[in-house]
Design an enzyme around this catalytic site. Structure first.
Site, PDB file in Angstrom:
ATOM      1  N   GLU A 194       0.404  -5.944 -18.039  1.00 35.82           N
ATOM      2  CA  GLU A 194      -0.289  -6.057 -16.847  1.00 35.82           C
ATOM      3  C   GLU A 194      -1.053  -7.431 -16.728  1.00 35.82           C
ATOM      4  O   GLU A 194      -1.934  -7.474 -15.799  1.00 35.82           O
ATOM      5  CB  GLU A 194      -1.329  -4.763 -16.777  1.00 35.82           C
ATOM      6  N   GLU A 199       2.292  -8.717 -15.131  1.00 29.41           N
ATOM      7  CA  GLU A 199       3.599  -7.957 -14.355  1.00 29.41           C
ATOM      8  C   GLU A 199       3.308  -6.493 -14.709  1.00 29.41           C
ATOM      9  O   GLU A 199       2.602  -6.141 -15.415  1.00 29.41           O
ATOM     10  CB  GLU A 199       4.690  -8.528 -15.103  1.00 29.41           C
TER      11      GLU A 199
END
Length: 565
Positions: free
Chosen positions: A526, A382
């Site tokens: 990430e 994310e």
């Protein structure tokens, strides 16, 4: 069960229902076929006493037109209304009149490509998988709870017509099958009676239905894998978690020997209204900037790690402020263009329950596409400034924790003052909204984030499709925890990548009873832990597949028997 089928055209889905009834695979009766077009070919598929024309032109207004349709359905004791190519949008009043009892079949994998021309949109967006969806009709266009879906591959030479034909074939199978499942509820009274029109499919029912379809790990394959590990040319148990991974994946696939050559990581981008409370040290615009850099492949951490590990990186925009169209970003599921609401303000929620469901469904659909495309392992990641705040709130809500000092961390480097404010924001939001610990949708809608909801769907989809799925850091584990609440067996398909030092991470891991593979002091986000963990999985499976056994090496094994005794 008595059906009322609404049609406007050829009626091929109506014919599929009639054929299923005739074959004895659908225990139902078509009590009325209603069309808004007097010359609709579908009307010729049934006896004259069943076919009813309610011509829009013969009524003064839409209210009278819909009232006439409703009267036919109620007079004939219809218990389920099926839209089978009915080319008119029903009003909210009509939908409320038959709440929870209107089915529609749509030619796409909702929530992607609602409205008209789903096949055309699929081809324009270059997706590799499309399909069809049976859903309950609510007051929005193609937005009601999804009941069933069927995937259809999109071939490079497909036209709109060729893709439509293959999707229609799946519609003919899926629609009667789903009606049959609904009919098995044995509804006792027709629509319009004063009885509770029971068996209304709610969002919670949907999660329960999905959970019921997830099968446990294959115990026989796991026993065989564990026994085979003991035959390998090593002291028993000497490879630690590598052995456990190989056994777990055998249980997932039902096969002794496995590979994860094709890997994919879904990175969900979304902004968060709670950012306005000063819970992040980074500018909110960084969400957009980073998504654009990821899409360009310009050397961000996740780009490098995925490239190094042979992982395909898939970027999903669920609601990033100011993000323009980019060919490298999947924007089919852009549910809230400005991100979620600020759940710290007034009575505001992060999102509507329906939006939370759509985000979960988006993640589930992506897992389905990955399965269809031949990927063998999934990862979750994310990006969204401030998203450690909703992650901590979700973990606290799910675990019933009131004290924010137990679960709320500094995230991206807050000052002491801002850190105290962040803990206060989370505690007050939980006290105000009171999310139900047993209801992931309630938690997500009240204090969650679109990225967390999307990853929750990936975890559920991976378990449903029997794929291993890797957890990243604290935001990812919040989604894993919610998935496990919705479907406890989904936990068995998860592989935690690295230890996050956010306090909520350890609490969620303890509840999930999982142990991260790596401890590298990372806090990038990430999905950066996933590519590295996938390489560990590759090593675990390579040892299982290629390592010699004691028997193969013709080595004396009596000493091992003595050690075991």
């Amino acid at each position: 069960m008595k059906l009322g089928v609404l049609v406007s055209g050829r009626g091929s889905n109506l014919q599929a229902i009639l054929d299923a009834i005739a074959a004895g695979t659908l225990n139902a009766e078509v009590a009325a076929v209603v069309s808004d077009k007097p010359d609709a070919p579908a009307l010729r598929r049934v006896e004259a006493d069943i076919a009813v024309v309610v011509d829009r032109k013969a009524h003064l207004n839409a209210v009278d037109f819909e009232d006439a349709i409703a009267s036919v359905l109620e007079e004939r004791g219809v218990q389920l209304v099926v839209l089978a190519g009915f080319m008119r949008v029903l009003s909210p009043a009509f939908v409320r009149r038959f709440a929870g009892r209107i089915f529609n079949i749509h030619p796409s994998l909702l929530p992607s490509f609602p409205g008209l021309h789903g096949q055309r949109q699929a081809l324009e967006h270059g997706v590799k998988v499309s399909g069809c969806t049976v859903h309950l009709v609510d007051e929005t266009l193609d937005g009601g709870p999804i009941l069933a879906q069927a995937a259809v591959p999109v071939f490079p030479d497909d036209t709109e017509e060729s893709l439509s034909r293959r999707i229609l074939k799946e519609e003919h199978r899926l629609l009667p099958e789903t009606i049959g499942q609904f009919a098995s509820r044995a509804l006792s009274r027709p629509i319009g009676s004063d009885s509770p029109i029971a068996a209304k499919v709610s969002m919670e029912n949907l999660m329960e239905s999905l959970a019921a379809r997830i099968e446990p790990l294959d115990a026989r394959s796991m026993r065989e894998a564990a026994a085979y590990q003991d035959k390998l040319l090593k002291p028993a148990g000497s490879l630690g978690q590598l052995e456990a991974i190989a056994v777990q994946i055998a249980g997932i696939t039902g096969r002794l020997h496995n590979r994860t050559d094709r890997k994919i990581l879904f990175l969900f981008g979304s902004d968060h209204g709670v950012y306005d409370e000063g819970v992040s040290a980074s500018p909110q615009d960084f969400t957009r900037v980073l998504m654009e850099l990821y899409a360009k492949g310009e050397g961000c951490g996740i780009n490098v790690l995925c490239r190094q590990a042979g992982v395909e990186l898939r970027l999903i925009d669920l609601g990033v402020k100011g993000l323009s169209h980019h060919s490298g970003i999947d924007s089919r599921f852009r549910l809230m263009p400005d991100g979620t609401g600020n759940f710290a303000r007034g009575a505001a929620l992060a999102m509507l329950p329906k939006t939370a469901v759509q985000a979960v469904q988006a993640g589930f659909g992506l897992a389905s596409e990955a399965k269809e495309d031949g990927f063998q392992i999934l990862g979750t990641g994310e990006v969204g400034m401030g998203n450690t705040t909703p992650a901590a709130a979700c973990i606290m809500a799910a675990l019933g924790i009131d004290d924010p000092s137990l679960a709320v961390g500094r995230g991206g480097g807050l000052t002491d003052e801002a850190f105290q404010g962040k803990k206060r924001v989370v505690a007050e939001a939980l006290k105000k909204h009171k999310p139900d610990p047993s209801d992931p949708i309630d938690i997500l809608s009240k204090v969650g984030g679109l990225d967390i909801a999307g990853m929750t769907g990936v975890f559920l989809g991976a378990a449903y499709h029997r794929l291993p799925v890797v957890i990243d850091g604290v935001i990812s584990v919040a989604a894993a925890l919610l998935a496990a609440i919705a479907a406890p067996l989904s936990k068995d398909f998860m592989i935690p990548s690295h230890l996050s030092h956010e306090p909520g991470y350890a609490l969620a891991m303890d509840r999930l009873k999982l142990t991260p593979l790596l401890n590298l002091g990372m806090r990038l986000g990430e999905g950066s832990g996933c590519p590295m963990a996938m390489r560990v999985v590759d090593d675990a499976l390579a040892l299982m597949n290629s390592m010699n056994t004691f028997d193969g090496a013709s080595l004396e094994s009596e000493y091992r028997k003595k050690l075991k005794t």
